[in-house]
Scaffold this active site. Structure first.
Site, PDB file in Angstrom:
ATOM      1  CB  ALA A  66      -0.911  -0.013   1.217  1.00 50.34           C
ATOM      2  CD  GLU A 134       1.509  -5.439   5.967  1.00 47.16           C
ATOM      3  OE1 GLU A 134       0.787  -5.488   4.964  1.00 47.16           O
ATOM      4  OE2 GLU A 134       2.202  -6.402   6.369  1.00 47.16           O
TER       5      GLU A 134
END
Length: 260
Positions: A66, A134
């Site tokens: 992302a 992440e």
């Protein structure tokens, strides 16, 4: 809708969606997710499209994640909306009646790995790299990684990959069942199209029902799943494809399915 971040090509029943933000290694921002959601809806309703292939532009990245530049200053509310958008788009891939193949070229990290996880079949080039990094950014996977990865590779391995943020190569991804095949970079789309054409040679109503039954098995207990399977099996007998397929078998000829 005119697309800025994806390219779409349709040929011989196969639609290819290419995520194309090369300067950002095809990272997913809100605009790209919205474009992807739109094109999936269009292709789902296009009777000329039988199988969808998703890949990334260039050889460096499928989708590198992302878009961190967009996420950096998000509020709690904005982050939740962003996660919900990614989840909604990837769930659309998972639930659409048409098979979706991920052709992974290069980095499939974070949201890119999650995009691949939502597809029905995943194949990768030898230079592919997978990971959910992440936690190294102080966040967790938000587009379904904590839900799909354990179902695909097992709970322990998924926790290891998510907790450590480790990146793995294509051979390791194959070994743990994250992908089903590794091919040379220049053969990746050829292989994906070969699988797509093999699927299209079968009864596509049956393929769609099989996808639904498999997905259902991941959400319910085995007895409920068996009941769903029996119902889907029975529905096949109301199709022209079932009549043609069984007649062709008994007549020792190749079937001519019509997808109905």
């Amino acid at each position: 809708m005119e697309y800025k971040n994806i390219d779409v090509k349709k040929e011989e029943g196969i639609a290819t969606i290419t995520i194309s933000r090369p300067k950002a290694l095809n990272a997913l921002n809100t605009e790209t997710l919205e474009e992807l959601e739109n094109v999936l809806e269009v292709l789902q309703n296009d009777d000329g499209v039988k199988v969808i292939v998703i890949t990334g532009a260039g050889e460096k990245a499928f989708v590198a994640g992302a878009d961190i530049s967009e996420m950096k200053d998000m509020s709690v509310f904005e982050a939740k909306k962003f996660a919900e958008l990614g989840q909604k788009v990837f769930r659309k891939i998972e639930l659409m009646k048409k098979p979706v193949i991920a052709a992974v070229n290069g980095y499939a990290l974070g949201g890119g790995c999650e995009l691949a996880l939502a597809c029905d079949i995943r194949i990768a080039s030898r230079n592919a790299k997978f990971g959910q990094p992440e936690v190294g950014l102080g966040i967790i996977p938000g587009f379904g990684g904590t839900q799909r990865l354990p179902r695909i590779v097992g709970v322990s391995k998924a926790k290891e990959l998510i907790y450590t943020g480790d990146m793995i190569d294509a051979e390791e991804a194959l070994r743990i069942g994250l992908i089903s095949k590794v091919v040379e970079q220049d053969k990746l789309l050829e292989e994906a199209y070969g699988i797509a054409k093999k699927i299209m040679s079968k009864g596509l109503v049956a393929v769609s029902l099989a996808k639904e039954a498999i997905n259902k098995s991941l959400e319910v207990d085995i007895d409920s799943g068996m009941e769903y399977e029996a119902n889907a099996f029975a529905l096949c007998f109301g199709t022209q494809d079932q009549k043609e397929g069984m007649a062709a078998f008994l007549e020792k000829r190749a079937p001519k399915f019509e997808g109905r």
